[in-house]
Design a protein around this motif. Structure first.
Motif, PDB file in Angstrom:
ATOM      1  N   VAL A   6      36.980 -49.297   5.469  1.00 60.83           N
ATOM      2  CA  VAL A   6      36.191 -49.954   6.506  1.00 60.83           C
ATOM      3  C   VAL A   6      34.774 -49.397   6.522  1.00 60.83           C
ATOM      4  CG1 VAL A   6      35.970 -50.306   8.991  1.00 60.83           C
ATOM      5  CG2 VAL A   6      38.202 -50.494   7.902  1.00 60.83           C
ATOM      6  N   ARG A   7      34.634 -48.097   6.330  1.00 64.20           N
ATOM      7  CA  ARG A   7      33.301 -47.486   6.333  1.00 64.20           C
ATOM      8  C   ARG A   7      32.443 -48.013   5.188  1.00 64.20           C
ATOM      9  NH1 ARG A   7      34.389 -41.188   7.885  1.00 64.20           N
ATOM     10  NH2 ARG A   7      35.313 -41.646   9.910  1.00 64.20           N
ATOM     11  N   THR A   8      33.046 -48.194   4.028  1.00 64.30           N
ATOM     12  CA  THR A   8      32.296 -48.702   2.880  1.00 64.30           C
ATOM     13  C   THR A   8      31.812 -50.120   3.146  1.00 64.30           C
ATOM     14  OG1 THR A   8      33.593 -47.344   1.376  1.00 64.30           O
ATOM     15  CG2 THR A   8      32.395 -49.186   0.405  1.00 64.30           C
ATOM     16  N   VAL A   9      32.683 -50.950   3.670  1.00 64.35           N
ATOM     17  CA  VAL A   9      32.313 -52.335   3.981  1.00 64.35           C
ATOM     18  C   VAL A   9      31.243 -52.341   5.058  1.00 64.35           C
ATOM     19  CG1 VAL A   9      33.139 -54.512   4.932  1.00 64.35           C
ATOM     20  CG2 VAL A   9      34.519 -53.279   3.252  1.00 64.35           C
ATOM     21  N   ARG A  10      31.415 -51.534   6.074  1.00 64.66           N
ATOM     22  CA  ARG A  10      30.441 -51.457   7.172  1.00 64.66           C
ATOM     23  C   ARG A  10      29.069 -51.034   6.645  1.00 64.66           C
ATOM     24  NH1 ARG A  10      28.759 -53.014  11.992  1.00 64.66           N
ATOM     25  NH2 ARG A  10      27.778 -51.365  13.149  1.00 64.66           N
ATOM     26  N   ARG A  11      29.061 -50.046   5.759  1.00 70.34           N
ATOM     27  CA  ARG A  11      27.811 -49.560   5.182  1.00 70.34           C
ATOM     28  C   ARG A  11      27.110 -50.676   4.402  1.00 70.34           C
ATOM     29  NH1 ARG A  11      29.426 -45.303   1.749  1.00 70.34           N
ATOM     30  NH2 ARG A  11      30.208 -44.422   3.669  1.00 70.34           N
ATOM     31  N   ARG A  12      27.884 -51.462   3.670  1.00 73.22           N
ATOM     32  CA  ARG A  12      27.293 -52.559   2.895  1.00 73.22           C
ATOM     33  C   ARG A  12      26.694 -53.623   3.809  1.00 73.22           C
ATOM     34  NH1 ARG A  12      31.411 -54.773  -1.169  1.00 73.22           N
ATOM     35  NH2 ARG A  12      29.614 -56.032  -1.723  1.00 73.22           N
ATOM     36  N   VAL A  13      27.364 -53.903   4.925  1.00 76.35           N
ATOM     37  CA  VAL A  13      26.856 -54.886   5.884  1.00 76.35           C
ATOM     38  C   VAL A  13      25.558 -54.391   6.499  1.00 76.35           C
ATOM     39  CG1 VAL A  13      27.309 -56.000   8.108  1.00 76.35           C
ATOM     40  CG2 VAL A  13      29.098 -55.919   6.362  1.00 76.35           C
ATOM     41  N   VAL A  14      25.539 -53.128   6.896  1.00 78.11           N
ATOM     42  CA  VAL A  14      24.323 -52.550   7.493  1.00 78.11           C
ATOM     43  C   VAL A  14      23.178 -52.579   6.480  1.00 78.11           C
ATOM     44  CG1 VAL A  14      23.295 -50.433   8.409  1.00 78.11           C
ATOM     45  CG2 VAL A  14      25.548 -51.173   9.197  1.00 78.11           C
ATOM     46  N   GLU A  15      23.469 -52.250   5.232  1.00 75.08           N
ATOM     47  CA  GLU A  15      22.434 -52.275   4.186  1.00 75.08           C
ATOM     48  C   GLU A  15      21.906 -53.689   3.980  1.00 75.08           C
ATOM     49  OE1 GLU A  15      19.761 -51.140   1.289  1.00 75.08           O
ATOM     50  OE2 GLU A  15      20.827 -49.923   2.747  1.00 75.08           O
ATOM     51  N   GLN A  16      22.808 -54.673   4.000  1.00 74.72           N
ATOM     52  CA  GLN A  16      22.383 -56.071   3.840  1.00 74.72           C
ATOM     53  C   GLN A  16      21.444 -56.465   4.978  1.00 74.72           C
ATOM     54  OE1 GLN A  16      25.370 -59.075   4.547  1.00 74.72           O
ATOM     55  NE2 GLN A  16      24.291 -60.556   3.282  1.00 74.72           N
ATOM     56  N   ARG A  17      21.797 -56.122   6.186  1.00 71.56           N
ATOM     57  CA  ARG A  17      20.950 -56.452   7.340  1.00 71.56           C
ATOM     58  C   ARG A  17      19.609 -55.742   7.249  1.00 71.56           C
ATOM     59  NH1 ARG A  17      25.452 -56.261  12.194  1.00 71.56           N
ATOM     60  NH2 ARG A  17      26.623 -58.037  11.430  1.00 71.56           N
ATOM     61  N   TYR A  18      19.642 -54.498   6.846  1.00 70.23           N
ATOM     62  CA  TYR A  18      18.416 -53.718   6.691  1.00 70.23           C
ATOM     63  C   TYR A  18      17.472 -54.390   5.694  1.00 70.23           C
ATOM     64  CZ  TYR A  18      15.442 -49.695   5.618  1.00 70.23           C
ATOM     65  OH  TYR A  18      14.379 -48.870   5.427  1.00 70.23           O
ATOM     66  N   GLN A  19      18.005 -54.755   4.545  1.00 65.47           N
ATOM     67  CA  GLN A  19      17.181 -55.408   3.520  1.00 65.47           C
ATOM     68  C   GLN A  19      16.639 -56.750   4.014  1.00 65.47           C
ATOM     69  OE1 GLN A  19      16.076 -54.066   0.713  1.00 65.47           O
ATOM     70  NE2 GLN A  19      17.164 -52.210   1.275  1.00 65.47           N
ATOM     71  N   ALA A  20      17.446 -57.500   4.725  1.00 70.98           N
ATOM     72  CA  ALA A  20      17.009 -58.791   5.252  1.00 70.98           C
ATOM     73  C   ALA A  20      15.870 -58.609   6.252  1.00 70.98           C
ATOM     74  CB  ALA A  20      18.179 -59.520   5.902  1.00 70.98           C
ATOM     75  N   VAL A  21      16.015 -57.653   7.156  1.00 71.53           N
ATOM     76  CA  VAL A  21      14.976 -57.400   8.159  1.00 71.53           C
ATOM     77  C   VAL A  21      13.685 -56.941   7.484  1.00 71.53           C
ATOM     78  CG1 VAL A  21      14.301 -55.910  10.090  1.00 71.53           C
ATOM     79  CG2 VAL A  21      16.550 -56.994  10.072  1.00 71.53           C
ATOM     80  N   LEU A  22      13.806 -56.085   6.484  1.00 74.67           N
ATOM     81  CA  LEU A  22      12.605 -55.648   5.770  1.00 74.67           C
ATOM     82  C   LEU A  22      11.877 -56.829   5.139  1.00 74.67           C
ATOM     83  CD1 LEU A  22      13.724 -52.344   4.014  1.00 74.67           C
ATOM     84  CD2 LEU A  22      12.249 -52.609   6.008  1.00 74.67           C
ATOM     85  N   GLN A  23      12.614 -57.768   4.599  1.00 76.56           N
ATOM     86  CA  GLN A  23      11.984 -58.936   3.997  1.00 76.56           C
ATOM     87  C   GLN A  23      11.268 -59.787   5.049  1.00 76.56           C
ATOM     88  OE1 GLN A  23      14.453 -61.176   1.288  1.00 76.56           O
ATOM     89  NE2 GLN A  23      15.144 -59.313   0.254  1.00 76.56           N
ATOM     90  N   VAL A  24      11.898 -59.946   6.216  1.00 74.09           N
ATOM     91  CA  VAL A  24      11.249 -60.705   7.297  1.00 74.09           C
ATOM     92  C   VAL A  24       9.994 -59.978   7.748  1.00 74.09           C
ATOM     93  CG1 VAL A  24      11.481 -61.504   9.684  1.00 74.09           C
ATOM     94  CG2 VAL A  24      13.370 -61.826   8.074  1.00 74.09           C
ATOM     95  N   LEU A  25      10.083 -58.652   7.905  1.00 70.24           N
ATOM     96  CA  LEU A  25       8.912 -57.874   8.319  1.00 70.24           C
ATOM     97  C   LEU A  25       7.795 -57.922   7.287  1.00 70.24           C
ATOM     98  CD1 LEU A  25      10.664 -54.734   9.850  1.00 70.24           C
ATOM     99  CD2 LEU A  25       9.554 -56.618  11.080  1.00 70.24           C
ATOM    100  N   SER A  26       8.164 -58.173   6.033  1.00 72.71           N
ATOM    101  CA  SER A  26       7.176 -58.267   4.958  1.00 72.71           C
ATOM    102  C   SER A  26       6.557 -59.655   4.862  1.00 72.71           C
ATOM    103  CB  SER A  26       7.827 -57.913   3.615  1.00 72.71           C
ATOM    104  OG  SER A  26       8.220 -56.569   3.617  1.00 72.71           O
ATOM    105  N   GLY A  27       7.014 -60.573   5.706  1.00 73.87           N
ATOM    106  CA  GLY A  27       6.388 -61.887   5.750  1.00 73.87           C
ATOM    107  C   GLY A  27       7.238 -63.040   5.248  1.00 73.87           C
ATOM    108  N   ALA A  28       8.435 -62.782   4.764  1.00 71.59           N
ATOM    109  CA  ALA A  28       9.305 -63.876   4.310  1.00 71.59           C
ATOM    110  C   ALA A  28       9.792 -64.659   5.529  1.00 71.59           C
ATOM    111  CB  ALA A  28      10.492 -63.318   3.534  1.00 71.59           C
ATOM    112  N   SER A  29      10.003 -65.947   5.358  1.00 75.11           N
ATOM    113  CA  SER A  29      10.479 -66.770   6.467  1.00 75.11           C
ATOM    114  C   SER A  29      11.957 -66.490   6.733  1.00 75.11           C
ATOM    115  CB  SER A  29      10.296 -68.260   6.151  1.00 75.11           C
ATOM    116  OG  SER A  29      11.234 -68.679   5.175  1.00 75.11           O
ATOM    117  N   LEU A  30      12.360 -66.702   7.975  1.00 78.00           N
ATOM    118  CA  LEU A  30      13.760 -66.503   8.333  1.00 78.00           C
ATOM    119  C   LEU A  30      14.668 -67.419   7.519  1.00 78.00           C
ATOM    120  CD1 LEU A  30      13.547 -66.187  12.209  1.00 78.00           C
ATOM    121  CD2 LEU A  30      14.237 -64.424  10.606  1.00 78.00           C
ATOM    122  N   THR A  31      14.215 -68.638   7.293  1.00 81.06           N
ATOM    123  CA  THR A  31      15.016 -69.592   6.526  1.00 81.06           C
ATOM    124  C   THR A  31      15.243 -69.094   5.110  1.00 81.06           C
ATOM    125  OG1 THR A  31      14.156 -71.407   7.863  1.00 81.06           O
ATOM    126  CG2 THR A  31      15.143 -71.986   5.742  1.00 81.06           C
TER     127      THR A  31
END
Length: 65
Positions: A6-31
């Motif tokens: 569960v921890r491994t899966v949770r870590r991967r989900v958190v990493e995915q969200r982190y990368q997505a947020v960084l892309q939005v903060l860098s100017g990529a559109s939400l879509t």
């Protein structure tokens, strides 16, 4: 067969969200970010909104809630 904890899966989900947020903060559109990560635009928006409400220096804030 590899069983992931569960921890491994949770870590991967958190990493995915982190990368997505960084892309939005860098100017990529939400879509576009939602498309890249295979999630709804609403999910990407929720992650981004949480990052704005989080403490400074933490792009995810309370991503698990």
């Amino acid at each position: 067969m590899v069983v992931r904890g569960v921890r491994t899966v949770r870590r991967r989900v958190v990493e995915q969200r982190y990368q997505a947020v960084l892309q939005v903060l860098s100017g990529a559109s939400l879509t576009e970010v939602a498309r890249r990560f295979g999630v709804s635009r609403q999910a990407a928006h929720r992650w981004s909104s949480r990052s704005r409400r989080s403490r400074p220096g933490s792009p995810l804030g309370t991503c698990g809630n």
